[in-house]
Design an enzyme around this catalytic site. Structure first.
Site, short mmCIF file in Angstrom:
data_model
loop_
_atom_site.label_atom_id
_atom_site.label_comp_id
_atom_site.label_asym_id
_atom_site.label_seq_id
_atom_site.Cartn_x
_atom_site.Cartn_y
_atom_site.Cartn_z
N CYS A 137 2.17 -36.92 -0.78
CA CYS A 137 2.57 -37.51 -2.04
C CYS A 137 2.83 -39.15 -1.72
CB CYS A 137 4.08 -36.99 -2.44
SG CYS A 137 5.41 -37.32 -1.52
N CYS A 159 4.92 -40.30 0.96
CA CYS A 159 4.54 -39.96 2.27
C CYS A 159 3.50 -41.53 2.50
CB CYS A 159 3.38 -38.87 2.37
SG CYS A 159 4.46 -37.47 2.07
N ASP A 167 -26.95 -67.53 -13.58
CA ASP A 167 -28.01 -68.52 -12.95
C ASP A 167 -29.06 -68.22 -13.79
OD1 ASP A 167 -29.52 -70.03 -10.79
OD2 ASP A 167 -29.98 -68.02 -10.31
N ASP A 223 -28.02 -64.66 -7.97
CA ASP A 223 -29.02 -63.98 -6.75
C ASP A 223 -29.21 -64.81 -5.49
OD1 ASP A 223 -30.69 -65.84 -7.92
OD2 ASP A 223 -32.54 -64.32 -7.53
N ASP A 279 -26.08 -69.82 -5.09
CA ASP A 279 -25.24 -69.04 -5.92
C ASP A 279 -24.08 -68.87 -5.30
OD1 ASP A 279 -26.97 -69.57 -8.15
OD2 ASP A 279 -27.83 -67.96 -7.70
#
Length: 729
Positions: free
Chosen positions: A20, A23, A416, A618, A622
């Protein structure tokens, strides 16, 4: 400087015995007390712990977990939580068979049937359920007591023991009175059933990782001296030549040097249509060779392959905690002690009210049994695991749990241009010489860019090759970040420069190209200057590039607008190129001629205005803006730097996946909120009902057992999600 401080250590543990959220809190607390540990994060759904430390702490961490009452070992690569054993299922079935005769007479009583078993039979049926099938609750509860804390097992052990002991006492001291053996037996059986179903459901949340791991071949067909021989993957090295037959999975990342085929990359990139590949094309390990025999030169193996990195990122996201989990952790830390206090108050209250100690004990037992920290502990990690898993199957790699929480609040999406909204394969469409002829301009420009991998450089080199020009060698090549590239060619220091850099250098001769510059910008072309830098900067000519927009880009903008999101284009291109693209796509605003630092500053400004922003890019340049955004999204096929910086990576260069990434993030976060709401409401409503005597221990046990199952099942609904782009096909 301390070596370990500059290079933090990460340790992954597999923890056994957690049941649980309490724990989880206890294991984390124990690990954080270990000297040198900086942070510890425990995941109940995967039963793992991630420890970050300033020095190696493996032995001390394992000892701390064991002292807290649990077992642990260092997690090895590709280790998964064990599947529910068949023994567990058998034990649940036997417990149910023993419990059923105790329950059936109770169910028949409302219909006037009185067929309660004799006390001896009830004792015989309930005792093995209590002492054998319930033994795990005693063992785990005892460990919790030794660690001076509590957990779900302790609550079940105390509650069922009270009901069982009360029944034994009544059987001896007051023969003929109603007994409560069915309450203890039903609670143990239902909780065991619930944990078994929960384990099966949790395993389904890791199905995406198992599917990805299954893509790894165990052997490869290596070519040695013209012969093909199957060898284990451990024997493969970078540079080896691998033959792959039709219907086989590629064992490595590499480059095709012989043959042509179609490759199915669907489980890695989410692309459902096989992709044509020929000599010179890159291929990804784990993808399926659909047609012809190919020979692949190995470029990456083992942990360095794209598949291995995808698996690591998904595992990292699934093991991480979303910020919303902090509230759960604080509640879980005090949950069991509070429930024990409420149970004692319930017992005392009913005794003082004159209800008798039998009724008082049963109501206290109901409180202990209905309290469920399991649902709280599973609410967040199961949704995260299901959401990140289904996203990975469709080519969306979510690497950061915090990104999920932030993505649903995004109001601005910045893009971009080159390679993100365009094909990223620009071609040289014009070359205007200020001095000499066009061929000389192109020859010198190609020489400057000879060693560059930039898309514009490749366009120039391809144009020079088409025209059969002999490109001279370049010396002293140097990239000038955000401005261009310079090199020494035939003893002349030359540069490929943006218009902004040319203006900064005050290069002479630009006036002669002003009309051409404006014309090309008006056509939406990206324009670069070829400059001679010594003795004084002067313009030799203009190079104009065109890059087609991706066909999915316009549809993406329409979809984002329909969702109420604002779009902005951030590009280093000239204003004309940026505005032409912006108008064609229907982007709300365009910012052009930006350096990488400028893009990051624009995003920082939006965040200061209180607008959560996502950045999509990409390229290498960037990376700063991807890091500056609330949520960075890197396009597949981009640079490794961009993909490492971004919180979300799209495994193929389809802009439509941007909207899908935001959608699955919103849905996953919604599931987290739903699960937490029901987990909190369940306990907030169930415990008072039990305390006021409106729930029997049997009903409380059933509710407790199935609360965690319902949370996991709700999270698993995410596995049914499909991107809108796929549903429309």
């Amino acid at each position: 400087m301390d070596t370990f401080a500059s290079h933090p250590q990460t340790l992954d543990l597999q923890v056994e015995g957690m049941t649980c959220a309490s724990c989880v809190a206890r294991v984390e607390k124990a690990l954080r007390k270990v000297p040198g540990v900086v942070e510890a994060s425990v995941n109940l759904a995967t039963e793992t712990a991630t420890v970050r430390s300033e020095a190696p702490v493996a032995d001390a961490a394992l000892a701390a977990v064991r002292k807290a009452g649990y077992e642990a070992h260092i997690r090895v690569a590709d280790e998964r939580p064990a599947a529910p054993s068949s023994r567990d299922g058998v034990e649940v079935a036997i417990a149910a068979l023993l419990t059923l005769p105790l329950v059936l007479p109770m169910l028949a009583q409302p219909f006037g049937v009185h067929a309660m078993l004799p006390a001896g039979w009830q004792l015989a049926l309930a005792t093995p359920v209590q002492l054998f099938f319930g033994a795990r609750f005693y063992a785990a509860g005892w460990k919790a007591l030794r660690a001076r804390t509590g957990n779900m097992d302790l609550l079940v052990a105390i509650g069922t023991t009270a009901a069982y002991a009360l029944s034994v006492y009544l059987m001896i001291a007051r023969p003929g009175e109603h007994l409560y053996f069915e309450a203890s037996a039903v609670v143990i059986t239902l909780v065991r059933l619930g944990k078994w179903l929960e384990a099966r459901a949790k395993r389904q949340t890791t199905s995406a990782i198992r599917a990805l791991s299954a893509l790894r071949p165990e052997v490869a067909r290596r070519i040695e001296g013209g012969d093909e021989r199957q060898v284990p993957m451990s024997a493969i090295r970078v540079g080896d030549l691998i033959a792959v037959l039709p219907g086989e999975r590629l064992p490595v990342d590499g480059e095709i040097i012989e043959g042509a085929t179609h490759v199915d990359e669907s489980l890695i990139t989410g692309e459902s249509v096989p992709v044509a590949k020929r000599e010179g094309a890159r291929v990804v390990g784990g993808s399926m060779n659909a047609e012809g025999r190919i020979v692949v030169k190995t470029l990456a193996i083992g942990a360095e392959t794209l598949l291995a990195r995808v698996i690591r990122h998904v595992e990292s996201a699934q093991a991480a905690k979303a910020p919303i989990q902090r509230l759960v952790d604080r509640v879980s830390e005090v949950f069991v002690p509070v429930v024990l206090v409420i149970a004692m108050v319930t017992l005392a209250g009913w005794m003082l009210a004159g209800a008798g100690w039998e009724r008082s004990i049963l109501n206290a037992v109901a409180v202990l049994v209905i309290a469920c920290p399991c649902a709280l502990g599973l609410a967040t990690p199961t949704a995260l695991m299901a959401g990140t898993g289904v996203a990975a199957r469709h080519g969306i790699l979510i690497k950061d749990a915090e990104a999920l929480e932030l993505a649903h609040r995004v109001r601005v999406v910045a893009f971009d241009k080159t390679g993100t909204l365009t094909e990223g394969k620009p071609s040289l469409v014009d070359a205007v010489a200020m001095e000499g002829d066009r061929s000389e301009l192109l020859r010198l420009a190609a020489a400057v860019q000879r060693g560059s991998e930039h898309p514009l450089a490749r366009a120039v080199l391809e144009a020079a090759a088409r025209e059969g020009l002999e490109v001279p060698a370049a010396m002293e090549s140097r990239v000038v970040a955000g401005r261009g590239l310079e090199a020494r060619v035939e003893r002349r220091k030359l540069a490929i420069a943006s218009d902004a850099w040319a203006r900064e250098l005050e290069a002479s001769g630009r006036e002669a190209g002003a009309a051409a510059l404006e014309r090309l910008r008006g056509e939406g072309r990206t324009v670069s200057w070829l400059l001679e830098l010594e003795p004084q900067p002067r313009a030799l000519g203009l190079l104009a590039f065109g890059d087609a927009l991706k066909p999915q880009s316009a549809a993406l903008m329409r979809r984002l607008r329909a969702q109420g999101l604002r779009t902005i284009l951030l590009t280093g291109d000239n204003r004309g190129a940026g505005e032409v693209a912006g108008r064609a796509l229907g982007i709300d605003s365009v910012r052009s001629e930006l350096l990488p630092a400028d893009k990051a500053e624009v995003l920082a400004g939006l965040r200061r205005e209180g607008l959560p922003v996502a950045m999509v890019g990409d390229g290498l340049n960037d990376a700063p803006s991807l890091a500056a955004a609330d949520v960075g999204i890197a396009m597949g096929g981009g640079t490794d730097v961009a993909m490492q910086t971004a919180a979300i990576t799209l495994m193929r260069g389809d802009p439509a996946l941007v909207a899908e990434a935001l959608e699955i993030s919103r849905r996953t976060y919604a599931k987290i909120r739903q699960n937490l709401f029901w987990a909190f409401v369940y306990n907030a409503v169930g415990i008072p009902l039990a305390a006021f005597g409106w729930l029997s221990p049997v009903i409380a046990g059933a509710a407790m057992a199935f609360s965690s199952v319902s949370v996991v099942s709700n999270a698993l609904l995410l596995k049914r999600w499909r991107p809108a782009t796929e549903e429309s096909r």
